[in-house]
Design an enzyme around this catalytic site. Structure first.
Site, mmCIF file in Angstrom:
data_model
loop_
_atom_site.group_PDB
_atom_site.id
_atom_site.type_symbol
_atom_site.label_atom_id
_atom_site.label_comp_id
_atom_site.label_asym_id
_atom_site.label_seq_id
_atom_site.Cartn_x
_atom_site.Cartn_y
_atom_site.Cartn_z
ATOM 1 N N ARG A 1 0.805 -1.238 0.000
ATOM 2 C CA ARG A 1 0.000 0.000 0.000
ATOM 3 C C ARG A 1 0.832 1.280 0.000
ATOM 4 N NH1 ARG A 1 -3.300 -2.710 3.712
ATOM 5 N NH2 ARG A 1 -5.168 -3.536 2.725
ATOM 6 N N LYS B 1 1.490 11.291 -11.143
ATOM 7 C CA LYS B 1 0.673 10.318 -11.872
ATOM 8 C C LYS B 1 1.545 9.108 -12.167
ATOM 9 C CE LYS B 1 -2.598 13.158 -14.470
ATOM 10 N NZ LYS B 1 -3.039 13.485 -15.830
ATOM 11 N N GLU C 1 7.363 19.423 -25.024
ATOM 12 C CA GLU C 1 6.663 19.641 -23.742
ATOM 13 C C GLU C 1 7.169 20.933 -23.075
ATOM 14 O OE1 GLU C 1 4.159 17.784 -22.770
ATOM 15 O OE2 GLU C 1 4.443 15.784 -23.626
ATOM 16 N N LYS D 1 4.775 23.320 -13.544
ATOM 17 C CA LYS D 1 3.971 22.115 -13.312
ATOM 18 C C LYS D 1 3.665 21.965 -11.816
ATOM 19 C CE LYS D 1 2.993 17.384 -14.375
ATOM 20 N NZ LYS D 1 3.267 16.164 -15.121
ATOM 21 N N GLU E 1 -6.525 16.544 -10.998
ATOM 22 C CA GLU E 1 -7.068 16.928 -12.291
ATOM 23 C C GLU E 1 -8.583 17.070 -12.305
ATOM 24 O OE1 GLU E 1 -4.966 15.230 -15.629
ATOM 25 O OE2 GLU E 1 -6.597 15.767 -16.980
ATOM 26 N N ARG F 1 -5.529 21.461 -13.800
ATOM 27 C CA ARG F 1 -4.478 20.566 -14.299
ATOM 28 C C ARG F 1 -4.708 20.147 -15.752
ATOM 29 N NH1 ARG F 1 -1.324 15.798 -10.897
ATOM 30 N NH2 ARG F 1 0.028 15.183 -12.606
ATOM 31 N N ASN G 1 -2.822 19.379 -20.771
ATOM 32 C CA ASN G 1 -3.135 18.551 -21.938
ATOM 33 C C ASN G 1 -3.158 19.344 -23.239
ATOM 34 O OD1 ASN G 1 -3.461 16.088 -20.607
ATOM 35 N ND2 ASN G 1 -5.467 16.746 -19.868
ATOM 36 N N HIS H 1 -2.421 17.802 -26.597
ATOM 37 C CA HIS H 1 -2.495 16.351 -26.419
ATOM 38 C C HIS H 1 -3.772 15.726 -26.973
ATOM 39 C CE1 HIS H 1 0.967 17.115 -23.942
ATOM 40 N NE2 HIS H 1 1.119 15.830 -23.673
ATOM 41 N N HIS I 1 -2.550 12.956 -29.114
ATOM 42 C CA HIS I 1 -2.780 11.534 -28.835
ATOM 43 C C HIS I 1 -3.352 10.828 -30.063
ATOM 44 C CE1 HIS I 1 -2.882 12.209 -24.230
ATOM 45 N NE2 HIS I 1 -1.708 11.729 -24.610
ATOM 46 N N HIS J 1 5.898 10.538 -28.715
ATOM 47 C CA HIS J 1 4.947 11.382 -27.997
ATOM 48 C C HIS J 1 5.162 12.885 -28.261
ATOM 49 C CE1 HIS J 1 2.105 12.471 -24.919
ATOM 50 N NE2 HIS J 1 3.015 13.244 -24.360
HETATM 51 P P1 NAD Z 1 11.144 6.443 -22.375
HETATM 52 O O1 NAD Z 1 11.123 6.225 -20.936
HETATM 53 O O2 NAD Z 1 10.701 5.338 -23.265
HETATM 54 O O3 NAD Z 1 12.618 6.899 -22.809
HETATM 55 C C1 NAD Z 1 12.898 7.177 -24.162
HETATM 56 C C2 NAD Z 1 14.102 6.385 -24.664
HETATM 57 O O4 NAD Z 1 15.296 6.996 -24.185
HETATM 58 C C3 NAD Z 1 14.145 4.945 -24.185
HETATM 59 O O5 NAD Z 1 14.619 4.154 -25.241
HETATM 60 C C4 NAD Z 1 15.173 4.979 -23.060
HETATM 61 O O6 NAD Z 1 15.797 3.747 -22.876
HETATM 62 C C5 NAD Z 1 16.128 6.022 -23.548
HETATM 63 N N1 NAD Z 1 16.871 6.752 -22.514
HETATM 64 C C6 NAD Z 1 16.354 7.268 -21.379
HETATM 65 N N2 NAD Z 1 17.273 8.007 -20.752
HETATM 66 C C7 NAD Z 1 18.405 7.943 -21.478
HETATM 67 C C8 NAD Z 1 19.688 8.535 -21.337
HETATM 68 N N3 NAD Z 1 19.971 9.382 -20.341
HETATM 69 N N4 NAD Z 1 20.630 8.229 -22.257
HETATM 70 C C9 NAD Z 1 20.311 7.413 -23.317
HETATM 71 N N5 NAD Z 1 19.108 6.876 -23.520
HETATM 72 C C10 NAD Z 1 18.156 7.138 -22.612
HETATM 73 O O7 NAD Z 1 10.257 7.695 -22.820
HETATM 74 P P2 NAD Z 1 9.941 9.107 -22.166
HETATM 75 O O8 NAD Z 1 9.681 9.990 -23.319
HETATM 76 O O9 NAD Z 1 10.936 9.514 -21.150
HETATM 77 O O10 NAD Z 1 8.577 8.828 -21.383
HETATM 78 C C11 NAD Z 1 7.408 8.416 -22.055
HETATM 79 C C12 NAD Z 1 6.476 7.792 -21.046
HETATM 80 O O11 NAD Z 1 6.173 8.768 -20.047
HETATM 81 C C13 NAD Z 1 5.149 7.328 -21.611
HETATM 82 O O12 NAD Z 1 4.866 6.040 -21.108
HETATM 83 C C14 NAD Z 1 4.139 8.324 -21.073
HETATM 84 O O13 NAD Z 1 2.866 7.757 -20.871
HETATM 85 C C15 NAD Z 1 4.782 8.722 -19.771
HETATM 86 N N6 NAD Z 1 4.383 10.038 -19.272
HETATM 87 C C16 NAD Z 1 3.925 10.122 -17.992
HETATM 88 C C17 NAD Z 1 3.562 11.348 -17.465
HETATM 89 C C18 NAD Z 1 3.118 11.427 -16.043
HETATM 90 O O14 NAD Z 1 2.642 12.478 -15.617
HETATM 91 N N7 NAD Z 1 3.282 10.385 -15.281
HETATM 92 C C19 NAD Z 1 3.651 12.506 -18.240
HETATM 93 C C20 NAD Z 1 4.122 12.406 -19.522
HETATM 94 C C21 NAD Z 1 4.488 11.159 -20.050
HETATM 95 ZN ZN ZN Z 2 2.866 14.864 -22.986
#
Ligand code: NAD
Ligand code: ZN
Length: 358
Positions: free
Chosen positions: A120, A142, A184, A226, A236, A240, A244, A247, A251, A264
């Site tokens: 938990r 999130k 972003e 943020k 949200e 918040r 989006n 997005h 999306h 993305h």
């Molecule tokens: P990711 O985590 O897939 O990373 C992108 C790529 O970069 C991957 O191949 C990873 O292995 C590589 N990588 C990461 N750090 C590195 C580094 N320092 N050096 C070399 N390679 C590196 O993608 P992302 O864009 O970071 O995140 C996307 C995810 O985030 C999605 O699942 C999305 O839903 C989520 N997200 C969540 C929120 C939230 O509020 N929780 C907000 C936006 C996005």
């Molecule tokens: Zn985004």
């Protein structure tokens, strides 16, 4: 180093932003953690930074176990989560054992989901390694895994105990990921802060070149914006939703391309421009502001043309599934000018009239 506080009463936490922070980890960790901990990372990040983090943790008296998941969205699944619960049990994690995410948004969302649900809730530390994760996914609490029927369907609001944004980790980030994260960054300027947008107009090249002074200012300002929005509306129910911006259409673009034609941030860049065009067509946005937005996005560079995989009716269907949609009415975050947006109801018919066919 910059420090940004996310003000959530008793659950306040800090975001530390600067270069070479991994070596100073003990300054940023909360007290009263158990020595056993679990590091979650992916197989791109692990060979570069995994051992370094393990060594630092050991030098501080921790007994870390590490799980390395395959890089990519597919790891954000219930099956992926189950493997992590198993490892947490095997390693004897207790309720004060931290789970430490070392990676991008995929690793952060997955590890955070485990931290929220294992016993938990156990302490959660974010060490984001992508620009997107440093300015967006690591802040705000999130956490989620995907379900075959939809992204981020199974999740929670669960705030980390600390976020350590070590800018030096971005040195190895592929340029495509850097550009995606920059979409972003630009979003924050549009939704909240014209002065920040102007700063980006003057300093984008330095930011893309990872100039440490500029990057520190950029990541810190995004986190401040943020954090302010999240502090006002953690779950949200109102404000918040402006995060989006770009997005709703983004999306749809991402999904039409099967999540691989455009990543993305690339899809959000298209979405931001199209939603600004929508605002313009509805007579709400000055053409000069639209041009500023397009120019900055193109300077990254990010492609703002409609993707080849664009199908208007399918796109509208996808937008109807957007979580802001209510019945047949869709809600869009539309800019009034750079630095200010509002949420506007757009009917099916209006959308049909406004969106281009190809
Ligand atoms: P990711 O985590 O897939 O990373 C992108 C790529 O970069 C991957 O191949 C990873 O292995 C590589 N990588 C990461 N750090 C590195 C580094 N320092 N050096 C070399 N390679 C590196 O993608 P992302 O864009 O970071 O995140 C996307 C995810 O985030 C999605 O699942 C999305 O839903 C989520 N997200 C969540 C929120 C939230 O509020 N929780 C907000 C936006 C996005
Ligand atoms: Zn985004």
């Amino acid at each position: 180093m910059n420090t940004v506080t996310v003000a959530l009463g008793r659950r306040n936490y800090k975001i530390f932003i600067g270069r070479d922070l991994l070596a100073r980890l003990e300054e940023f960790l909360p007290r009263e953690l158990s020595s056993r901990c679990l590091v979650v990372t992916d197989d791109n990040v692990d060979p570069i930074y995994g051992q370094r983090l393990i060594n630092v943790l050991k030098s501080l008296g921790f007994r870390p176990a590490k799980v390395v998941v395959p890089a990519g969205e597919a790891s954000k699944s219930l099956a992926g989560a189950e493997a992590l619960y198993d490892r947490a049990f095997e390693h004897g994690l207790d309720r004060r054992s931290p789970i430490i995410a070392l990676g991008g948004g995929v690793v952060g969302d997955l590890a955070g989901f485990i931290a929220a649900t294992y016993m938990r809730g156990v302490p959660f530390i974010q060490i984001p390694t992508t620009l997107l994760a440093q300015v967006d996914s690591s802040v705000g609490g999130k956490v989620a895994v995907n379900h075959p029927r939809g992204k981020n369907i199974i999740g929670a609001f669960y705030q980390p105990s600390a976020v350590i944004s070590d800018l030096s980790l971005l040195d190895t980030l592929p340029v495509r990921e850097m550009r995606s994260g920059m979409a972003e960054v630009i979003k924050y300027g549009v939704i909240w802060d014209d002065a920040f947008f102007q700063y980006l107009e003057s300093n984008l090249d330095a930011a893309m070149g990872l100039d440490s002074r500029v990057m520190q200012a950029v990541v810190a300002r995004c986190c401040e914006i943020k954090a302010g929005i999240v502090a006002e509306d953690e779950r949200e129910s109102g404000l918040r939703a402006i995060l989006n911006y770009g997005h709703t259409i983004g999306h749809a673009v991402e999904s039409l391309g099967g999540y691989h034609l455009k990543n993305h941030g690339e899809a959000v860049a298209v979405g931001m421009v199209m939603e600004a065009v929508l605002a313009r067509q509805m007579g709400q946005l000055d053409v000069k502001e639209l041009e500023r937005l397009m120019a900055l996005i193109q300077k990254v560079p990010l492609d703002i043309s409609l993707p080849g995989e664009w199908h208007k009716q399918q796109a509208i269907e996808l937008m109807r599934q957007d979580k802001k949609a209510v019945g047949n009415e869709m809600f869009f975050v539309l800019p009034e000018c750079i630095g200010r947006v509002h949420i506007k109801k757009v009917s099916d018919q209006q959308l049909d009239d406004l969106l281009p066919v190809e």
